[in-house]
Motif scaffolding. Structure first.
Motif, PDB file in Angstrom:
ATOM      1  N   TYR A 133       5.271   0.126 -13.495  1.00  0.00           N
ATOM      2  CA  TYR A 133       4.781   0.439 -12.150  1.00  0.00           C
ATOM      3  C   TYR A 133       3.290   0.769 -12.273  1.00  0.00           C
ATOM      4  O   TYR A 133       2.932   1.669 -13.019  1.00  0.00           O
ATOM      5  N   GLU A 134       2.467   0.049 -11.547  1.00  0.00           N
ATOM      6  CA  GLU A 134       1.036   0.309 -11.595  1.00  0.00           C
ATOM      7  C   GLU A 134       0.497   0.442 -10.179  1.00  0.00           C
ATOM      8  O   GLU A 134       0.908  -0.268  -9.276  1.00  0.00           O
ATOM      9  N   VAL A 135      -0.455   1.357 -10.035  1.00  0.00           N
ATOM     10  CA  VAL A 135      -1.119   1.590  -8.756  1.00  0.00           C
ATOM     11  C   VAL A 135      -2.606   1.358  -8.958  1.00  0.00           C
ATOM     12  O   VAL A 135      -3.211   1.867  -9.905  1.00  0.00           O
ATOM     13  N   TYR A 136      -3.198   0.573  -8.076  1.00  0.00           N
ATOM     14  CA  TYR A 136      -4.640   0.289  -8.137  1.00  0.00           C
ATOM     15  C   TYR A 136      -5.322   0.775  -6.882  1.00  0.00           C
ATOM     16  O   TYR A 136      -4.784   0.759  -5.818  1.00  0.00           O
TER      17      TYR A 136
ATOM     18  N   GLU B 148       0.836  -1.199   0.000  1.00  0.00           N
ATOM     19  CA  GLU B 148       0.000   0.000   0.000  1.00  0.00           C
ATOM     20  C   GLU B 148       0.873   1.252   0.000  1.00  0.00           C
ATOM     21  O   GLU B 148       1.867   1.331   0.715  1.00  0.00           O
ATOM     22  N   THR B 149       0.498   2.215  -0.826  1.00  0.00           N
ATOM     23  CA  THR B 149       1.136   3.528  -0.854  1.00  0.00           C
ATOM     24  C   THR B 149       0.041   4.569  -0.665  1.00  0.00           C
ATOM     25  O   THR B 149      -1.144   4.231  -0.642  1.00  0.00           O
ATOM     26  N   GLN B 150       0.427   5.824  -0.588  1.00  0.00           N
ATOM     27  CA  GLN B 150      -0.580   6.884  -0.457  1.00  0.00           C
ATOM     28  C   GLN B 150      -1.494   6.937  -1.673  1.00  0.00           C
ATOM     29  O   GLN B 150      -2.657   7.296  -1.566  1.00  0.00           O
ATOM     30  N   ALA B 151      -0.962   6.535  -2.838  1.00  0.00           N
ATOM     31  CA  ALA B 151      -1.751   6.574  -4.062  1.00  0.00           C
ATOM     32  C   ALA B 151      -2.595   5.322  -4.257  1.00  0.00           C
ATOM     33  O   ALA B 151      -3.496   5.306  -5.087  1.00  0.00           O
ATOM     34  N   GLY B 152      -2.302   4.260  -3.532  1.00  0.00           N
ATOM     35  CA  GLY B 152      -3.019   2.995  -3.680  1.00  0.00           C
ATOM     36  C   GLY B 152      -2.060   1.822  -3.630  1.00  0.00           C
ATOM     37  O   GLY B 152      -0.900   1.963  -3.235  1.00  0.00           O
ATOM     38  N   GLU B 153      -2.536   0.668  -4.047  1.00  0.00           N
ATOM     39  CA  GLU B 153      -1.750  -0.562  -4.024  1.00  0.00           C
ATOM     40  C   GLU B 153      -0.743  -0.551  -5.172  1.00  0.00           C
ATOM     41  O   GLU B 153      -1.117  -0.417  -6.333  1.00  0.00           O
ATOM     42  N   LEU B 154       0.553  -0.690  -4.866  1.00  0.00           N
ATOM     43  CA  LEU B 154       1.614  -0.635  -5.867  1.00  0.00           C
ATOM     44  C   LEU B 154       2.004  -2.035  -6.320  1.00  0.00           C
ATOM     45  O   LEU B 154       2.213  -2.927  -5.489  1.00  0.00           O
ATOM     46  N   TYR B 155       2.096  -2.198  -7.640  1.00  0.00           N
ATOM     47  CA  TYR B 155       2.540  -3.449  -8.263  1.00  0.00           C
ATOM     48  C   TYR B 155       3.681  -3.146  -9.207  1.00  0.00           C
ATOM     49  O   TYR B 155       3.687  -2.114  -9.893  1.00  0.00           O
ATOM     50  N   LEU B 156       4.650  -4.056  -9.268  1.00  0.00           N
ATOM     51  CA  LEU B 156       5.718  -4.014 -10.261  1.00  0.00           C
ATOM     52  C   LEU B 156       5.451  -5.133 -11.246  1.00  0.00           C
ATOM     53  O   LEU B 156       5.239  -6.283 -10.844  1.00  0.00           O
ATOM     54  N   LEU B 157       5.450  -4.795 -12.531  1.00  0.00           N
ATOM     55  CA  LEU B 157       5.168  -5.781 -13.570  1.00  0.00           C
ATOM     56  C   LEU B 157       6.392  -5.963 -14.455  1.00  0.00           C
ATOM     57  O   LEU B 157       6.997  -4.983 -14.888  1.00  0.00           O
ATOM     58  N   ILE B 158       6.730  -7.216 -14.710  1.00  0.00           N
ATOM     59  CA  ILE B 158       7.813  -7.550 -15.623  1.00  0.00           C
ATOM     60  C   ILE B 158       7.196  -8.216 -16.836  1.00  0.00           C
ATOM     61  O   ILE B 158       6.500  -9.230 -16.727  1.00  0.00           O
ATOM     62  N   LYS B 159       7.462  -7.643 -18.005  1.00  0.00           N
ATOM     63  CA  LYS B 159       6.873  -8.111 -19.258  1.00  0.00           C
ATOM     64  C   LYS B 159       7.718  -9.235 -19.866  1.00  0.00           C
ATOM     65  O   LYS B 159       8.944  -9.220 -19.787  1.00  0.00           O
ATOM     66  N   PHE B 160       7.028 -10.172 -20.509  1.00  0.00           N
ATOM     67  CA  PHE B 160       7.668 -11.282 -21.212  1.00  0.00           C
ATOM     68  C   PHE B 160       7.056 -11.417 -22.598  1.00  0.00           C
ATOM     69  O   PHE B 160       5.868 -11.157 -22.788  1.00  0.00           O
ATOM     70  N   ASP B 161       7.880 -11.862 -23.549  1.00  0.00           N
ATOM     71  CA  ASP B 161       7.353 -12.092 -24.896  1.00  0.00           C
ATOM     72  C   ASP B 161       6.905 -13.549 -25.047  1.00  0.00           C
ATOM     73  O   ASP B 161       6.963 -14.333 -24.095  1.00  0.00           O
ATOM     74  N   GLU B 162       6.458 -13.913 -26.251  1.00  0.00           N
ATOM     75  CA  GLU B 162       5.941 -15.262 -26.493  1.00  0.00           C
ATOM     76  C   GLU B 162       7.019 -16.341 -26.370  1.00  0.00           C
ATOM     77  O   GLU B 162       6.714 -17.514 -26.221  1.00  0.00           O
TER      78      GLU B 162
END
Length: 134
Positions: free
Chosen positions: A131-134, A107-121
């Motif tokens: 970085y995404e905040v929900y 949890e952050t002041q802006a909301g729940e913080l997630y770190l996403l790592i992208k992968f290809d096929e």
């Protein structure tokens, strides 16, 4: 592949669908993981994702190690071992390449913080962190 077969290989339960978002909870090596599909219809998921999901599950531990390594490279002072791998995310827009592994930071002041790592096929990781905040 049918929905039931996909759920079976993922140890899945609780399939939820609304508009263009489908999700279910899976069990991968004893960890509860959310599988999220944004922009896809059920027919697309069950017909197009069986092989890639089987590849992700087969290589899950290695993908997690690679993703944590990327996070550690960019956050050298942080303990990446405490991050909770909580999601495998597919987005039809392609914003996560083929898919992303999502780590719940907290949890952050802006909301729940997630770190996403992208992968290809080919299950190759992108070194950029989303970085995404929900």
């Amino acid at each position: 592949m049918k929905r039931e077969e996909l759920l079976y290989i993922c140890g899945g339960k609780e399939w939820h669908s609304n508009d263009d978002n489908i999700c279910f909870t899976g069990n991968v090596y004893g960890k509860e993981i959310n599988f999220d599909f944004s922009g896809y219809k059920e027919e697309e998921i069950v017909s197009d994702f069986g092989d890639i999901i089987e590849g992700i599950l087969k290589n899950f531990k290695q993908l997690d190690i690679v993703a944590r390594g990327i996070i550690k490279d960019q956050h050298k002072d942080e303990n990446v071992d405490i991050l909770e791998l909580s999601d495998i995310i597919f987005d039809k827009s392609g914003c996560y390449n083929m898919f992303a592994l999502g780590y719940r930071v907290g949890e952050t002041q802006a909301g729940e913080l997630y770190l996403l790592i992208k992968f290809d096929e080919n299950l190759l990781a992108d070194s950029d962190i989303v970085y995404e905040v929900y």
